[in-house]
Enzyme design. Structure first.
Site, mmCIF file in Angstrom:
data_model
loop_
_atom_site.group_PDB
_atom_site.id
_atom_site.type_symbol
_atom_site.label_atom_id
_atom_site.label_comp_id
_atom_site.label_asym_id
_atom_site.label_seq_id
_atom_site.Cartn_x
_atom_site.Cartn_y
_atom_site.Cartn_z
ATOM 1 N N GLY A 153 0.827 -1.212 0.000
ATOM 2 C CA GLY A 153 0.000 0.000 0.000
ATOM 3 C C GLY A 153 0.854 1.252 0.000
ATOM 4 O O GLY A 153 1.934 1.287 0.596
ATOM 5 N N GLY A 168 18.568 -4.605 17.167
ATOM 6 C CA GLY A 168 17.412 -3.735 17.240
ATOM 7 C C GLY A 168 16.622 -3.742 15.941
ATOM 8 O O GLY A 168 16.979 -4.432 14.983
ATOM 9 N N HIS A 210 -1.983 -21.245 47.560
ATOM 10 C CA HIS A 210 -0.811 -21.989 48.032
ATOM 11 C C HIS A 210 -0.930 -23.438 47.613
ATOM 12 O O HIS A 210 -1.998 -24.027 47.761
ATOM 13 C CB HIS A 210 -0.712 -21.921 49.559
ATOM 14 C CG HIS A 210 0.382 -22.797 50.089
ATOM 15 N ND1 HIS A 210 1.712 -22.444 50.005
ATOM 16 C CD2 HIS A 210 0.347 -24.035 50.674
ATOM 17 C CE1 HIS A 210 2.454 -23.405 50.534
ATOM 18 N NE2 HIS A 210 1.657 -24.383 50.943
HETATM 19 P P1 FAD Z 1 4.360 -6.029 12.180
HETATM 20 O O1 FAD Z 1 4.042 -7.235 12.949
HETATM 21 O O2 FAD Z 1 5.763 -5.801 11.756
HETATM 22 O O3 FAD Z 1 3.423 -6.065 10.891
HETATM 23 C C1 FAD Z 1 3.488 -5.113 9.889
HETATM 24 C C2 FAD Z 1 2.911 -5.699 8.608
HETATM 25 O O4 FAD Z 1 2.771 -4.657 7.654
HETATM 26 C C3 FAD Z 1 3.801 -6.759 7.960
HETATM 27 O O5 FAD Z 1 3.027 -7.868 7.575
HETATM 28 C C4 FAD Z 1 4.380 -6.043 6.739
HETATM 29 O O6 FAD Z 1 4.645 -6.934 5.667
HETATM 30 C C5 FAD Z 1 3.216 -5.124 6.393
HETATM 31 N N1 FAD Z 1 3.598 -3.937 5.603
HETATM 32 C C6 FAD Z 1 4.607 -3.057 5.837
HETATM 33 N N2 FAD Z 1 4.568 -2.041 4.943
HETATM 34 C C7 FAD Z 1 3.512 -2.301 4.125
HETATM 35 C C8 FAD Z 1 2.939 -1.629 3.021
HETATM 36 N N3 FAD Z 1 3.406 -0.459 2.582
HETATM 37 N N4 FAD Z 1 1.874 -2.202 2.410
HETATM 38 C C9 FAD Z 1 1.359 -3.386 2.848
HETATM 39 N N5 FAD Z 1 1.846 -4.059 3.895
HETATM 40 C C10 FAD Z 1 2.907 -3.516 4.534
HETATM 41 N N6 FAD Z 1 6.758 -8.914 20.722
HETATM 42 C C11 FAD Z 1 6.107 -9.350 21.814
HETATM 43 O O7 FAD Z 1 5.259 -8.629 22.339
HETATM 44 N N7 FAD Z 1 6.362 -10.585 22.352
HETATM 45 C C12 FAD Z 1 7.287 -11.416 21.818
HETATM 46 O O8 FAD Z 1 7.496 -12.518 22.331
HETATM 47 C C13 FAD Z 1 7.993 -10.979 20.667
HETATM 48 N N8 FAD Z 1 8.903 -11.781 20.102
HETATM 49 C C14 FAD Z 1 9.544 -11.353 18.974
HETATM 50 C C15 FAD Z 1 10.500 -12.192 18.415
HETATM 51 C C16 FAD Z 1 11.181 -11.789 17.283
HETATM 52 C C17 FAD Z 1 12.221 -12.701 16.687
HETATM 53 C C18 FAD Z 1 10.877 -10.534 16.683
HETATM 54 C C19 FAD Z 1 11.573 -10.108 15.422
HETATM 55 C C20 FAD Z 1 9.934 -9.706 17.232
HETATM 56 C C21 FAD Z 1 9.265 -10.104 18.394
HETATM 57 N N9 FAD Z 1 8.329 -9.286 19.009
HETATM 58 C C22 FAD Z 1 7.688 -9.707 20.137
HETATM 59 C C23 FAD Z 1 7.991 -7.949 18.470
HETATM 60 C C24 FAD Z 1 6.676 -8.022 17.673
HETATM 61 O O9 FAD Z 1 6.823 -8.966 16.632
HETATM 62 C C25 FAD Z 1 6.344 -6.655 17.100
HETATM 63 O O10 FAD Z 1 6.336 -5.706 18.132
HETATM 64 C C26 FAD Z 1 4.970 -6.681 16.450
HETATM 65 O O11 FAD Z 1 4.926 -7.631 15.410
HETATM 66 C C27 FAD Z 1 4.620 -5.295 15.888
HETATM 67 O O12 FAD Z 1 3.363 -5.349 15.311
HETATM 68 P P2 FAD Z 1 2.941 -4.354 14.136
HETATM 69 O O13 FAD Z 1 1.536 -4.721 13.802
HETATM 70 O O14 FAD Z 1 3.253 -2.976 14.516
HETATM 71 O O15 FAD Z 1 3.911 -4.689 12.919
HETATM 72 P P1 NAD Z 2 17.107 -5.009 21.399
HETATM 73 O O1 NAD Z 2 17.018 -3.540 21.388
HETATM 74 O O2 NAD Z 2 16.367 -5.775 22.417
HETATM 75 O O3 NAD Z 2 18.630 -5.455 21.528
HETATM 76 C C1 NAD Z 2 19.615 -5.019 20.651
HETATM 77 C C2 NAD Z 2 20.942 -5.108 21.379
HETATM 78 O O4 NAD Z 2 21.966 -4.902 20.434
HETATM 79 C C3 NAD Z 2 21.087 -4.020 22.449
HETATM 80 O O5 NAD Z 2 21.537 -4.596 23.635
HETATM 81 C C4 NAD Z 2 22.101 -3.067 21.840
HETATM 82 O O6 NAD Z 2 22.892 -2.425 22.797
HETATM 83 C C5 NAD Z 2 22.913 -4.016 20.982
HETATM 84 N N1 NAD Z 2 23.618 -3.403 19.865
HETATM 85 C C6 NAD Z 2 23.213 -2.372 19.081
HETATM 86 N N2 NAD Z 2 24.133 -2.128 18.118
HETATM 87 C C7 NAD Z 2 25.128 -3.021 18.298
HETATM 88 C C8 NAD Z 2 26.343 -3.292 17.626
HETATM 89 N N3 NAD Z 2 26.725 -2.579 16.556
HETATM 90 N N4 NAD Z 2 27.137 -4.291 18.091
HETATM 91 C C9 NAD Z 2 26.765 -5.019 19.170
HETATM 92 N N5 NAD Z 2 25.617 -4.805 19.850
HETATM 93 C C10 NAD Z 2 24.804 -3.835 19.413
HETATM 94 O O7 NAD Z 2 16.735 -5.468 19.927
HETATM 95 P P2 NAD Z 2 16.507 -6.913 19.309
HETATM 96 O O8 NAD Z 2 16.990 -7.962 20.226
HETATM 97 O O9 NAD Z 2 17.030 -6.850 17.922
HETATM 98 O O10 NAD Z 2 14.939 -6.997 19.248
HETATM 99 C C11 NAD Z 2 14.202 -5.962 18.607
HETATM 100 C C12 NAD Z 2 12.932 -5.699 19.314
HETATM 101 O O11 NAD Z 2 11.988 -6.733 19.029
HETATM 102 C C13 NAD Z 2 13.032 -5.690 20.832
HETATM 103 O O12 NAD Z 2 13.483 -4.463 21.321
HETATM 104 C C14 NAD Z 2 11.608 -5.935 21.211
HETATM 105 O O13 NAD Z 2 10.916 -4.728 21.115
HETATM 106 C C15 NAD Z 2 11.140 -6.893 20.140
HETATM 107 N N6 NAD Z 2 11.222 -8.274 20.649
HETATM 108 C C16 NAD Z 2 10.486 -8.603 21.752
HETATM 109 C C17 NAD Z 2 10.563 -9.880 22.265
HETATM 110 C C18 NAD Z 2 9.771 -10.214 23.479
HETATM 111 O O14 NAD Z 2 8.862 -9.461 23.813
HETATM 112 N N7 NAD Z 2 10.046 -11.328 24.160
HETATM 113 C C19 NAD Z 2 11.385 -10.829 21.667
HETATM 114 C C20 NAD Z 2 12.127 -10.451 20.566
HETATM 115 C C21 NAD Z 2 12.036 -9.168 20.065
#
Ligand code: FAD
Ligand code: NAD
Length: 486
Positions: free
Chosen positions: A122, A285, A465
């Site tokens: 989009g 990140g 408990h």
């Molecule tokens: P997204 O989930 O990123 O969805 C965005 C969607 O928009 C995607 O499908 C993308 O393809 C689509 N899109 C983008 N631009 C366009 C466009 N122009 N047109 C059409 N479609 C488009 N969060 C937690 O709370 N708990 C967790 O345990 C957790 N674990 C994670 C583990 C990993 C490995 C990662 C990478 C992230 C994790 N997160 C977790 C973070 C979580 O996935 C995100 O915070 C969450 O998905 C954000 O939701 P969102 O709807 O903002 O975006």
């Molecule tokens: P993060 O921000 O949790 O961790 C990134 C880490 O990389 C930080 O500790 C930062 O200091 C370090 N870093 C940054 N630049 C670096 C460099 N050049 N060399 C070495 N270290 C560096 O980010 P993430 O682990 O990539 O995850 C992204 C986000 O996805 C999270 O912040 C979180 O919001 C979401 N997430 C959530 C969950 C969950 O809720 N359990 C799980 C996975 C991801």
């Protein structure tokens, strides 16, 4: 297709799909555009969370932890398993089946709620004039179609932050997508960034046999969480899980030879070092997905970090355009994205019905965080460091899982719960947990904070408990120095 909707949502992650379903429930004609494709090129709803984030990572964490329990923990219960083996391709295909069932489930929910699901990318076309609708082009392959709507919700999420000049090939140098798809545990695994993804992926692959080294740029481990929790976590992860965690490491470059990967970095003593591994995961990140949305053509304000600028109600600078989830300020968490989606849907429905209910904004100070390591880490509210910096006087109560009957019976008695309360009012300001299943327990702390509870309130609430929640109860009692079992 030229169709006119009340609301068009761009992005079907946990922010977008929840917003679309709620809009439809509230009687609005709704479409949701999403471009995500599965490995066969078909639409796959659910965004990062369902496809390559929350759900697949938790599936692998669970599988690998089950293996770890049988291999290293069951013998203490008198259960001895001989000939134990692990089939990683089966683990991966289990994970894929879970993902597929959930992504299909979203498609079914869209159908049930009459949300029109449109596959493609989009993009805004032009700024609307008063009384007009917003127009969005949707590109899918060579096909371009147009939809119109009075209201737009941008929920385009985020993507992995790249390291400059280090391309991800998802074969040797992996992002989260590659890290969740390995079919063999690499002998030596390097992870750049010891944050949430780094630690969750380190847990999975360490349990399945990899020697894992994490290189973290910051001088302190998990520098944004409560210091005491970070210290306890580092101790457990290094001594018991066997992770090698180097803080203060500055990566210079990463080179893949096609067989191994070499990471050159400068350590905390400013000495140049070389790490040789079989694969490396880059998890430094995530950055908001706000490019190529046509933002400039409509004048949508985006800040220097790429986040779409919004107010506390997720309203952008443009009339009738909202933005939610990872693409806006606040924690990048699925539950935060979904709650913003719900709130925005309700505000739009109110506007369409010409009502002004003054709906509350999402409280970003009461968003729970969980890191799904073992033990788990969870927190909500302020850390001690934050309170010290802002000069707020506080009291702390802390209680260890070691003194809890349920935790000892489980054989998972590491960690503690810490309650921080205002020194004058006793209002709970922060709760920090490291221990078994704290992902489930943190919700009680969120409720306490949202209802402005005091530590005294928690201390007077009956907890079952034997249960892990008694540790929370005791930590609340400890704020007033009256914990019982220690
Ligand atoms: P997204 O989930 O990123 O969805 C965005 C969607 O928009 C995607 O499908 C993308 O393809 C689509 N899109 C983008 N631009 C366009 C466009 N122009 N047109 C059409 N479609 C488009 N969060 C937690 O709370 N708990 C967790 O345990 C957790 N674990 C994670 C583990 C990993 C490995 C990662 C990478 C992230 C994790 N997160 C977790 C973070 C979580 O996935 C995100 O915070 C969450 O998905 C954000 O939701 P969102 O709807 O903002 O975006
Ligand atoms: P993060 O921000 O949790 O961790 C990134 C880490 O990389 C930080 O500790 C930062 O200091 C370090 N870093 C940054 N630049 C670096 C460099 N050049 N060399 C070495 N270290 C560096 O980010 P993430 O682990 O990539 O995850 C992204 C986000 O996805 C999270 O912040 C979180 O919001 C979401 N997430 C959530 C969950 C969950 O809720 N359990 C799980 C996975 C991801």
């Amino acid at each position: 297709m030229d169709q006119i909707f009340d609301v068009v949502v761009i992005g079907a992650g946990p922010g977008g799909y929840v917003a679309a379903i709620r809009c439809a429930q509230l009687g609005l004609k709704t479409a949701c555009i999403d471009e995500w494709e599965d490995s066969k090129g078909g639409a796959s709803l659910g965004g990062t969370c369902l496809n390559v984030g929350c759900i697949p990572s938790k599936a692998l964490l669970e599988s690998s932890e089950n293996y770890e329990r049988v291999a290293n923990k069951y013998s203490a219960h008198g259960i001895n398993v001989e000939g134990l083996s692990v089939d990683i391709p089966v683990m991966i295909s289990r994970k894929e089946k879970i993902v597929e069932s959930f992504t299909r489930g979203i498609a079914m929910l869209f159908k049930k709620n009459k949300v029109m699901s449109i596959h493609g990318r989009g993009r805004f076309v032009k700024k609307k004039k008063s009384g007009e609708n917003w127009i969005i082009n949707i590109k899918s392959g060579d096909k371009v179609e147009t939809v119109e709507a009075k209201y737009i919700i941008i929920a385009t999420g985020s993507m992995p932050r790249p390291l400059p000049s280090i391309p991800i090939d998802n074969e040797y140098i992996l992002d989260n997508q590659g890290a969740l798809a390995l079919t063999k545990a690499p002998k030596r695994l390097g992870i750049i960034g010891a944050g949430v993804i780094g630690l969750e992926m380190a847990s999975v692959w360490r349990r399945l046999g990899s020697a894992v080294t994490l290189l973290e740029a910051m001088p302190n481990f998990l520098s944004t969480i409560d210091e005491q929790l970070a210290k306890e976590a580092k101790k457990i992860f290094t001594r018991e899980l066997g992770l090698n965690i180097e803080t203060g490491a500055k990566v210079i470059d990463i080179k893949s030879t096609g067989k191994i990967v070499v990471v050159n970095y400068v350590d905390s003593n400013k000495n140049q070092q070389k790490l040789e591994v079989d694969k490396v995961i880059v998890s430094v990140g995530r950055i908001p997905n706000s490019a190529d949305l046509g933002a400039e053509s409509v004048g949508l304000k985006i800040d220097d970090g790429g986040y779409i600028q919004v107010d506390t109600h997720c309203r952008t600078n443009l009339i009738d355009i909202y933005a939610i989830g990872d693409v806006v300020r606040g924690p990048m968490l699925a539950h935060k994205a979904s709650e913003e989606g719900l709130a925005v849907a309700e505000e739009i429905a109110d506007k369409i019905a010409n009502q002004t209910k003054n709906l509350p904004a999402i409280n970003l100070d009461a968003i729970p965080w969980v890191i799904y390591t073992s033990p788990e880490i969870a927190w909500v509210g302020k850390t001690e460091q934050e309170l010290k910096t802002s000069g707020v006087k506080y009291k702390v109560g802390q209680f260890p899982f070691m003194a809890n009957g349920r935790a000892r019976a489980l054989g998972e008695a590491k960690g503690f719960i810490k309650v921080i309360a205002d020194a004058n009012t006793d209002r709970i300001l922060g709760v920090h947990m490291i221990g078994p299943y704290v992902s489930e327990m943190i919700s009680e702390a969120v409720v306490a904070i949202e209802f402005a509870a005091s530590s005294e309130d928690l201390a007077r609430i009956v907890h079952a408990h034997p249960s892990l929640s008694e540790v929370f109860h005791e930590a609340a009692l400890a704020v007033d120095n009256r914990a019982l079992h220690i």
